[in-house]
Design a protein around this motif. Structure first.
Motif, PDB file in Angstrom:
ATOM      1  N   ASP A   8       0.831  -1.206   0.000  1.00 24.12           N
ATOM      2  CA  ASP A   8       0.000   0.000   0.000  1.00 24.12           C
ATOM      3  C   ASP A   8       0.864   1.254   0.000  1.00 24.12           C
ATOM      4  O   ASP A   8       0.548   2.246  -0.667  1.00 24.12           O
ATOM      5  CB  ASP A   8      -0.935   0.009   1.210  1.00 24.12           C
ATOM      6  CG  ASP A   8      -2.027  -1.045   1.120  1.00 24.12           C
ATOM      7  OD1 ASP A   8      -2.349  -1.499   0.001  1.00 24.12           O
ATOM      8  OD2 ASP A   8      -2.561  -1.429   2.181  1.00 24.12           O
ATOM      9  N   VAL A   9       1.969   1.224   0.741  1.00 25.67           N
ATOM     10  CA  VAL A   9       2.897   2.353   0.768  1.00 25.67           C
ATOM     11  C   VAL A   9       3.501   2.547  -0.622  1.00 25.67           C
ATOM     12  O   VAL A   9       3.617   3.676  -1.113  1.00 25.67           O
ATOM     13  CB  VAL A   9       4.000   2.140   1.831  1.00 25.67           C
ATOM     14  CG1 VAL A   9       5.061   3.235   1.754  1.00 25.67           C
ATOM     15  CG2 VAL A   9       3.385   2.081   3.224  1.00 25.67           C
ATOM     16  N   PHE A  10       3.874   1.451  -1.277  1.00 23.33           N
ATOM     17  CA  PHE A  10       4.436   1.509  -2.625  1.00 23.33           C
ATOM     18  C   PHE A  10       3.454   2.194  -3.579  1.00 23.33           C
ATOM     19  O   PHE A  10       3.835   3.111  -4.316  1.00 23.33           O
ATOM     20  CB  PHE A  10       4.763   0.093  -3.114  1.00 23.33           C
ATOM     21  CG  PHE A  10       5.393   0.040  -4.473  1.00 23.33           C
ATOM     22  CD1 PHE A  10       6.763  -0.047  -4.609  1.00 23.33           C
ATOM     23  CD2 PHE A  10       4.621   0.070  -5.628  1.00 23.33           C
ATOM     24  CE1 PHE A  10       7.361  -0.103  -5.874  1.00 23.33           C
ATOM     25  CE2 PHE A  10       5.195   0.015  -6.879  1.00 23.33           C
ATOM     26  CZ  PHE A  10       6.570  -0.068  -7.009  1.00 23.33           C
ATOM     27  N   LEU A  11       2.185   1.747  -3.568  1.00 19.04           N
ATOM     28  CA  LEU A  11       1.188   2.350  -4.463  1.00 19.04           C
ATOM     29  C   LEU A  11       0.980   3.831  -4.161  1.00 19.04           C
ATOM     30  O   LEU A  11       0.898   4.644  -5.081  1.00 19.04           O
ATOM     31  CB  LEU A  11      -0.149   1.613  -4.360  1.00 19.04           C
ATOM     32  CG  LEU A  11      -0.350   0.427  -5.267  1.00 19.04           C
ATOM     33  CD1 LEU A  11      -1.741  -0.179  -5.058  1.00 19.04           C
ATOM     34  CD2 LEU A  11      -0.157   0.776  -6.733  1.00 19.04           C
ATOM     35  N   ALA A  12       0.879   4.180  -2.887  1.00 15.43           N
ATOM     36  CA  ALA A  12       0.715   5.589  -2.522  1.00 15.43           C
ATOM     37  C   ALA A  12       1.918   6.410  -2.979  1.00 15.43           C
ATOM     38  O   ALA A  12       1.772   7.534  -3.472  1.00 15.43           O
ATOM     39  CB  ALA A  12       0.512   5.720  -1.009  1.00 15.43           C
ATOM     40  N   ALA A  13       3.114   5.846  -2.835  1.00 19.48           N
ATOM     41  CA  ALA A  13       4.331   6.567  -3.223  1.00 19.48           C
ATOM     42  C   ALA A  13       4.432   6.747  -4.728  1.00 19.48           C
ATOM     43  O   ALA A  13       4.764   7.836  -5.204  1.00 19.48           O
ATOM     44  CB  ALA A  13       5.560   5.829  -2.685  1.00 19.48           C
ATOM     45  N   ILE A  14       4.130   5.699  -5.483  1.00 17.96           N
ATOM     46  CA  ILE A  14       4.279   5.825  -6.943  1.00 17.96           C
ATOM     47  C   ILE A  14       3.204   6.745  -7.523  1.00 17.96           C
ATOM     48  O   ILE A  14       3.478   7.515  -8.431  1.00 17.96           O
ATOM     49  CB  ILE A  14       4.333   4.453  -7.637  1.00 17.96           C
ATOM     50  CG1 ILE A  14       4.905   4.624  -9.042  1.00 17.96           C
ATOM     51  CG2 ILE A  14       2.976   3.778  -7.693  1.00 17.96           C
ATOM     52  CD1 ILE A  14       5.353   3.360  -9.700  1.00 17.96           C
ATOM     53  N   THR A  15       2.001   6.698  -6.977  1.00 17.12           N
ATOM     54  CA  THR A  15       0.939   7.552  -7.518  1.00 17.12           C
ATOM     55  C   THR A  15       1.121   9.017  -7.127  1.00 17.12           C
ATOM     56  O   THR A  15       0.585   9.894  -7.787  1.00 17.12           O
ATOM     57  CB  THR A  15      -0.461   7.050  -7.110  1.00 17.12           C
ATOM     58  OG1 THR A  15      -0.555   6.989  -5.687  1.00 17.12           O
ATOM     59  CG2 THR A  15      -0.750   5.679  -7.711  1.00 17.12           C
ATOM     60  N   SER A  16       1.895   9.277  -6.078  1.00 15.87           N
ATOM     61  CA  SER A  16       2.192  10.659  -5.694  1.00 15.87           C
ATOM     62  C   SER A  16       3.597  11.089  -6.131  1.00 15.87           C
ATOM     63  O   SER A  16       4.019  12.198  -5.835  1.00 15.87           O
ATOM     64  CB  SER A  16       2.037  10.838  -4.184  1.00 15.87           C
ATOM     65  OG  SER A  16       2.988  10.054  -3.491  1.00 15.87           O
TER      66      SER A  16
END
Length: 127
Positions: A8-16
């Motif tokens: 979830d952290v990975f997805l939040a980081a890549i999308t931001s």
């Protein structure tokens, strides 16, 4: 490590486009196998992997998240994201990537990624 699971952290980081946070959710010894339109590529270590994603997405002058999702597939996590962006100041492109990741005690340890490539977005014809 984080209040959320590493995927979830990975997805939040890549999308931001927060590549420092993306690096932090990876294991120091993470391995990434990237299947790209021009051929396969292997990256090792959290910093090298994060720099690769940064090279793809940081230069965009216009960046829109069209979709992102996470689901479990057995013991692995399936992550996908689709972006619309402009890298050259004028051409609208879309890109989609799908990654299967393994998570260890110190973060994401393996990434197997399939990339569509940067594709020129075709605008609908006007009547």
């Amino acid at each position: 490590m984080f209040d959320q699971p590493a995927p979830d952290v990975f997805l939040a980081a890549i999308t931001s486009r927060d590549f420092g946070r993306l690096a932090e959710c990876l294991s120091p010894k993470a391995q990434a196998r990237l299947f790209l339109p021009r051929g396969p590529e292997v990256r090792s270590g959290r910093e090298d992997i994060a720099r690769r994603f940064e090279g793809w997405f940081a230069p965009a002058t216009d960046f829109e998240v069209l979709d992102s999702h996470r689901e479990l597939v057995g013991p692995r996590n399936r992550l996908n994201w689709r972006f619309r962006l402009i890298r050259d100041g004028q051409t609208r492109e879309v890109i989609e990537q799908v990654a299967f990741v393994n998570v260890g005690p110190d973060g994401i340890s393996e990434i197997d990624l399939l990339c569509s490539g940067f594709l020129r977005e075709e605008l609908p014809a006007r009547d």
